[in-house]
Design an enzyme around this catalytic site. Structure first.
Site, mmCIF file in Angstrom:
data_model
loop_
_atom_site.group_PDB
_atom_site.id
_atom_site.type_symbol
_atom_site.label_atom_id
_atom_site.label_comp_id
_atom_site.label_asym_id
_atom_site.label_seq_id
_atom_site.Cartn_x
_atom_site.Cartn_y
_atom_site.Cartn_z
ATOM 1 N N LYS A 22 -107.623 61.240 54.737
ATOM 2 C CA LYS A 22 -108.468 62.046 55.615
ATOM 3 C C LYS A 22 -108.623 61.387 56.986
ATOM 4 C CE LYS A 22 -110.296 65.903 53.834
ATOM 5 N NZ LYS A 22 -109.064 66.462 53.375
ATOM 6 N N LYS A 25 -95.534 76.063 50.152
ATOM 7 C CA LYS A 25 -96.734 76.193 49.346
ATOM 8 C C LYS A 25 -97.766 77.072 50.082
ATOM 9 C CE LYS A 25 -100.486 73.458 47.567
ATOM 10 N NZ LYS A 25 -101.149 72.241 47.271
ATOM 11 N N LYS A 41 -103.790 77.985 53.724
ATOM 12 C CA LYS A 41 -104.439 78.576 54.882
ATOM 13 C C LYS A 41 -103.842 78.029 56.180
ATOM 14 C CE LYS A 41 -108.967 80.303 55.531
ATOM 15 N NZ LYS A 41 -110.275 80.404 54.937
#
Ligand code: TRP
Length: 326
Positions: free
Chosen positions: A114, A194, A197
């Site tokens: 992250k 894949k 969004k």
């Protein structure tokens, strides 16, 4: 008879796509009949990366909640609720943070990922503590089983370690939660990658039948099948991958006809769109009902939080008592 208690959570990312549905929701819908079930929209977790722009969160929570119910989670069978509606999660998070060594958290792979992904100069205390909050989500319900995807295993392992450490220090309060992995197909998006969004290739539960048909028509197919009568390779075709999920009855025939060069891509896509629209009709109907009556969703989330609070507040009484605090 109930086998025990499950809890799972999902971040409020806004409307959910078919990948979210096949990867998590469909499984949750099945599990609500087997377990005492709690499904939490984790808005505090979303803040670990979204803290600057919080305007969208409320609407995103609503959309995720609508998709939960539309997909078949039944508020009479399980609790669907928002994390920040049950403050006990925050209190337990604070208490667990006291017994969680920082190196355990620094080792969690998603923490580094992250940081890199968001190009953060310095990660926040909250981001480092993400798995402690997740442990609190689980332990505050004394959940035995946590249905998650493979990517969540490091978080689950940490929850178990925190659980053991708490029990060692203060006494056996929490059952050790177990991950429940379900194998599911990774759905391709319209471009064959894949479904995601962020790739702008997703088909959403909120899409209309027309929109779904339009997206299916625009899908990539087997690049070696240029003309309608060329023999195709279904195993490499994203349209075929969706047939395998939404049109099981016809899959074999379609594979055969595609290979034989007797089924063209246009016709193949039309059949897929029909099958998908049929499979999703009920979800869409329920979705529309909830969109049209916002007070209904408010009631569902309020009663979900109430059910959750009954368990969570009981756990916190015990926790405070064994810790001798507050
Ligand atoms: N970290 C999980 C995810 O990103 C979401 C989550 C938060 C969760 N709390 C949880 C999942 C508790 C299972 C149990 O998908």
């Amino acid at each position: 008879m109930s086998k025990g208690r499950i809890l799972s959570g999902m971040q409020p990312t806004g409307i959910l796509h078919l990948g979210n549905y096949e990867g998590a929701l469909r499984n949750w819908v099945r599990l609500q009949d087997e377990y005492e079930a709690y499904f939490c929209i984790v808005d505090w977790h979303a803040l670990t990366t979204l803290y600057e722009d919080t305007k969208q969160i409320k609407e995103n929570i609503r959309q995720v909640a609508i998709d939960f119910i539309a997909a078949g989670l039944d508020p009479d069978k399980c609790a669907v609720f928002v994390q920040s509606d049950v403050k006990e999660h925050a209190e337990l998070h604070l208490l667990l943070s006291m017994i969680t060594p920082v190196p355990w958290l620094e080792r969690v792979p998603t923490y580094k990922e992250k940081q890199e992904q968001l190009q953060l100069e310095s990660a926040s205390y909250g981001l480092l503590g993400y798995p402690v909050l997740q442990a609190a989500d689980i332990l505050v319900y004394k959940a035995n089983v946590v249905p998650v995807g493979r990517d969540q295993l490091p978080h689950l392992e940490l929850s178990r370690e925190i659980c053991r450490r708490f029990n060692n220090i203060y006494g056996e309060i929490f059952p050790e939660p177990e991950a429940k992995l379900t194998e599911y197909p990774v759905l391709p998006g319209t471009d064959g990658r894949k479904m995601s969004k962020s790739y702008d290739n997703a088909i959403y539960l909120a899409d209309s039948a027309e929109e779904t048909t339009r997206k299916i028509r625009s899908m990539f197919t087997d690049p070696l099948k240029v003309y309608k009568n060329d023999p195709g390779h279904p195993e490499t075709c994203p349209v075929f991958a969706l047939h395998q999920v939404y049109n099981k009855a016809e899959t074999e025939q379609i594979a055969h006809d595609c290979r034989a060069g007797t089924l063209g891509c246009v016709a193949c896509k039309t059949r897929l769109a029909e099958a998908m629209n049929q499979a999703l009709a009920q979800v869409r109907e329920r979705r529309k009902e909830l969109e049209d009556d916002p007070s209904k969703l408010d009631k569902i989330l309020a009663s979900g939080a109430e059910k959750a609070r009954v368990i969570a507040s009981e756990t916190m009484k015990q926790v405070r008592s064994v810790m001798g605090i507050g």
